[in-house]
Design a protein around this motif. Sequence first.
Motif, mmCIF file in Angstrom:
data_model
loop_
_atom_site.group_PDB
_atom_site.id
_atom_site.type_symbol
_atom_site.label_atom_id
_atom_site.label_comp_id
_atom_site.label_asym_id
_atom_site.label_seq_id
_atom_site.Cartn_x
_atom_site.Cartn_y
_atom_site.Cartn_z
ATOM 1 N N TYR A 1 0.838 -1.199 0.000
ATOM 2 C CA TYR A 1 0.000 0.000 0.000
ATOM 3 C C TYR A 1 0.874 1.251 0.000
ATOM 4 C CZ TYR A 1 -3.734 3.150 1.650
ATOM 5 O OH TYR A 1 -4.653 4.166 1.780
ATOM 6 N N TYR B 1 -4.284 6.731 -3.576
ATOM 7 C CA TYR B 1 -3.632 5.617 -2.926
ATOM 8 C C TYR B 1 -3.567 4.437 -3.889
ATOM 9 C CZ TYR B 1 -8.497 4.233 -1.956
ATOM 10 O OH TYR B 1 -9.829 3.916 -2.062
ATOM 11 N N MET C 1 -3.284 0.119 -3.798
ATOM 12 C CA MET C 1 -3.303 -1.101 -3.001
ATOM 13 C C MET C 1 -2.229 -2.079 -3.446
ATOM 14 S SD MET C 1 -6.342 0.438 -3.312
ATOM 15 C CE MET C 1 -7.383 -0.346 -4.551
ATOM 16 N N GLY D 1 -3.465 -2.088 3.114
ATOM 17 C CA GLY D 1 -4.577 -1.270 3.598
ATOM 18 C C GLY D 1 -5.829 -2.106 3.638
#
Lengths: 116, 113
Positions: A31, A48, A50, A97
């Motif tokens: 992450y 963000y 993953m 995450g």
Amino acid sequence: EAQVTQNPRYLITVTGKKLTVTCSQNMNHEYMSWYRQDPGLGLRQIYYSMNVEVTDKGDVPEGYKVSRKEKRNFPLILESPSPNQTSLYFCASSLAGGLEAKNIQYFGAGTRLSVL
Amino acid sequence: AQSVTQLDSHVSVSEGTPVLLRCNYSSSYSPSLFWYVQHPNKGLQLLLKYTSAATLVKGINGFEAEFKKSETSFHLTKPSAHMSDAAEYFCVVSDERTYKYIFGTGTRLKVLA
């Protein structure tokens, strides 16, 4: 030494001139995330990721792009910077995450960007 | 939706007196909660985290926080402030359903000699 490295640390640019802020981590984290920090607003998540080739918008994605072609790198791209993107930017990484949200994030030292 | 409210933007304490930094959160699912500290012109460092184990969480430098589900709070405390504690503190929430981390707006702690 485990770390998240951002470059450059300081950047002054002009409106409309494309720029990239690099972020690299050596912890094999899945992450990664970008934040901007503005006075009185705390840190707000921009994008963000993953894992490799998997990215998603945070709360303030407008005007930014990211890519995740390799696990260790997560560059932040401003295609046409504007003065309202003047801010302090942080990259962070964590083991995972989502379902593993309990994992702590490790932060880079920050990039101070000024757009004139 | 998740949210975090840090109830005080500035807190001043005298050296040697207790510190209380307040944080309330909102989360539809079991939250993970964190406190980070940022010293002037530095990056962020984790103080402590709560992830559904013990409700009283001990962190570094003598800080601790208590998760109170009924009050949706996660206040940060320290029995005795030190000059080196002067910094900005951020409360953060995430949960198992989302990959997002939501930061509070921060509390700037000032420690008076």
